[in-house]
Design an enzyme around this catalytic site. Structure first.
Site, PDB file in Angstrom:
ATOM      1  N   ASP A   1      43.390  39.677  56.723  1.00  0.00           N
ATOM      2  CA  ASP A   1      43.934  38.187  56.338  1.00  0.00           C
ATOM      3  C   ASP A   1      43.596  36.908  57.701  1.00  0.00           C
ATOM      4  OD1 ASP A   1      47.373  37.385  54.591  1.00  0.00           O
ATOM      5  OD2 ASP A   1      46.248  36.036  56.063  1.00  0.00           O
TER       6      ASP A   1
ATOM      7  N   LYS B   1      49.425  38.616  32.067  1.00  0.00           N
ATOM      8  CA  LYS B   1      50.355  38.152  33.694  1.00  0.00           C
ATOM      9  C   LYS B   1      51.054  36.295  33.083  1.00  0.00           C
ATOM     10  CE  LYS B   1      51.845  37.852  37.686  1.00  0.00           C
ATOM     11  NZ  LYS B   1      52.813  38.491  38.261  1.00  0.00           N
TER      12      LYS B   1
ATOM     13  N   THR C   1      46.922  36.061  40.287  1.00  0.00           N
ATOM     14  CA  THR C   1      47.087  35.450  38.779  1.00  0.00           C
ATOM     15  C   THR C   1      46.270  34.506  39.087  1.00  0.00           C
ATOM     16  OG1 THR C   1      50.265  36.059  39.261  1.00  0.00           O
ATOM     17  CG2 THR C   1      48.904  34.710  37.431  1.00  0.00           C
TER      18      THR C   1
ATOM     19  N   ASN D   1      55.426  35.375  32.834  1.00  0.00           N
ATOM     20  CA  ASN D   1      55.835  34.252  33.278  1.00  0.00           C
ATOM     21  C   ASN D   1      56.407  32.910  32.298  1.00  0.00           C
ATOM     22  OD1 ASN D   1      56.246  35.873  35.907  1.00  0.00           O
ATOM     23  ND2 ASN D   1      53.717  35.105  36.402  1.00  0.00           N
TER      24      ASN D   1
ATOM     25  N   CYS E   1      55.277  32.306  40.501  1.00  0.00           N
ATOM     26  CA  CYS E   1      54.867  32.554  39.342  1.00  0.00           C
ATOM     27  C   CYS E   1      55.397  30.993  38.494  1.00  0.00           C
ATOM     28  CB  CYS E   1      55.124  33.831  39.220  1.00  0.00           C
ATOM     29  SG  CYS E   1      54.647  35.182  40.335  1.00  0.00           S
TER      30      CYS E   1
END
Length: 433
Positions: free
Chosen positions: A33, A205, A120, A209, A259
């Site tokens: 990270d 995906k 995503t 949503n 999302c």
């Protein structure tokens, strides 16, 4: 494949639980990270996000030596990219984190490695954006380096359970890639795993949503109509849903999160002339903070001068600390811009915010209106007697149909409900229980 080394890029709401899950199932996981605070906390067995039982799993994984973190990648058998893909101001996808992550791992790629994009992304990202970067490794894509997309399907607050038990889609750039990625996730996934192409997985995906966003927009549109007609949208929904093939969603003050509030734009971006229903739905849901502001203005229209509004909850959904794309933050910005509102906020899950009060009583002090914005469990039984004692005007505006009207009114409060207008006809009190 158990016991292999996995490098996970991005240690946020998806990357960290995924890392912990692989680590507690026998894999050596190297988390990466760019935020050194996240890295340092993880190496001490601590987490900086709120998710049930994740802290326990992370502690166990770190103590066992199976989970470590750094700001740079290491060689591994599989690389999982789980970084944010926010939207730009023009609602296009910001793929900068995916690009930088892919470029970051290129020097560490070796023959036989897997590279999986979990972030995503717009349909075609793996084929058109990720693969050209990975080709810089000199490895033959699909023969020496196996690439694909495996989107997460988890609900905040239930992430660990759903990672294991939900069905999963694996999209590969070829069949061998999909099969190898499937074998990796079989380490902990108990749900069914379905193989397809990378681009199909990306679109799946987005549509999962988008389906929910469109249906919430339908409910929000209904709420506005019912307010105008003078009936209760929640009653309409309850009765309509007794039809065996109807499942209307619920309205609210807007749609947030990484999302539902973002993914539909990735479809619109690539297909602006075709995604017309999706675009109208996004516009409807994004209009809800302004609509709630209009309701607040109407409720307090007889109060002259400055008015104080108490907002309960600023996370984008109940019982979590995540405020990404929260419509409540947008509502607060709108109230700020009006200039004649004082604002106080109380959210037991969000640790710091500019208007955050220390407790419910402090938040309600001298307030003219309480707005239930997020239906956290902690708000189910408000100390209305105590809050009412310190308020200037005892009014409660429920945007989630969370409270029992009669309980609130019996405490001397005026009760207002999103999706309900002043009745234009007969009212059968207590007809719907």
């Amino acid at each position: 494949m158990n016991g292999k080394k996995i490098c996970v890029i991005g240690l946020g709401y998806i990357g960290l639980p995924t890392s912990a899950m692989f680590a507690t199932h026998g894999c050596k996981v190297h988390g990466v990270d760019v935020n050194k605070q996240v890295v340092d906390a993880l190496n001490q067995g601590k987490i900086v996000i709120e998710e049930p039982y994740l802290d326990i799993m992370v502690q166990a994984a770190v103590r066992s030596g199976h989970l470590k973190a750094d700001t740079k990648p290491q060689e591994a058998d599989a690389f999982i990219i789980a970084v944010p893909t926010p939207k730009n101001e023009d609602n296009t996808a910001d793929m900068s984190c995916v690009v930088s992550s892919a470029e970051m791992i290129v020097p560490y790629l070796r023959k036989g490695n897997l590279v999986i994009l979990e972030s995503t992304s717009p349909a075609g990202t793996v084929e058109n954006l990720l693969v050209p970067i990975l080709e810089k490794s000199g490895l033959k894509i699909g023969e020496e380096l196996f690439v694909g997309h495996s989107p997460e399907r988890v609900l905040p607050g239930r992430i660990l359970w759903e990672l294991v038990n939900n069905n999963r889609i694996i999209g590969g750039i070829n069949r061998e890639s999909a099969e190898k990625i499937r074998d990796l996730y079989k380490i902990f996934v108990n749900g069914e795993i379905y193989l397809t192409t990378a681009t199909t997985a990306e679109m799946c995906k987005l549509m999962e949503n988008t389906y929910r966003d469109v249906n919430i927009a339908l409910a929000n549109e209904l709420a506005k109509i019912c307010e105008k007609v003078g009936i209760n949208a929640w009653e309409v929904i309850e009765l309509a849903n007794k039809h065996p093939r109807v499942n209307l969603h619920q309205p609210g003050p807007g749609v947030g999160g990484h999302c539902l509030a973002i993914d539909p734009w990735f479809i619109i971006e690539k297909n602006p002339d075709l995604a017309r229903i999706i675009k109208m739905s996004r516009d409807t849901n994004e209009s809800m903070p302004q609509h709630v502001l209009g309701r607040i203005d109407a409720i307090l229209k007889n109060i002259k001068g400055s008015r104080k509004v108490t907002i309960l909850g600023i996370a984008y959904k109940p019982n979590i600390d995540d405020t990404r794309e929260s419509p409540i933050l947008k509502l607060i910005d709108l109230l700020d811009k009006k200039g004649n509102y004082k604002i106080s906020v109380y959210d037991p899950h969000v640790k710091s915010y500019k208007y955050q009060a220390r407790n419910l009583i402090e938040a309600a002090e001298d307030s003219d209106l309480i707005v239930l914005a997020v239906n956290h469990d902690e708000f189910k039984y408000l100390p209305l007697d105590d809050m009412g004692n310190v308020m200037r005007n005892k009014i409660l505006f429920d945007t989630r149909n969370f409270f029992n009207r009669y309980d609130v009114e019996n405490k001397g409060f005026r009760y207002e409900l999103l999706g309900e207008g002043e009745t234009n006809g007969a009212k059968l009190d207590g007809f719907i229980v």
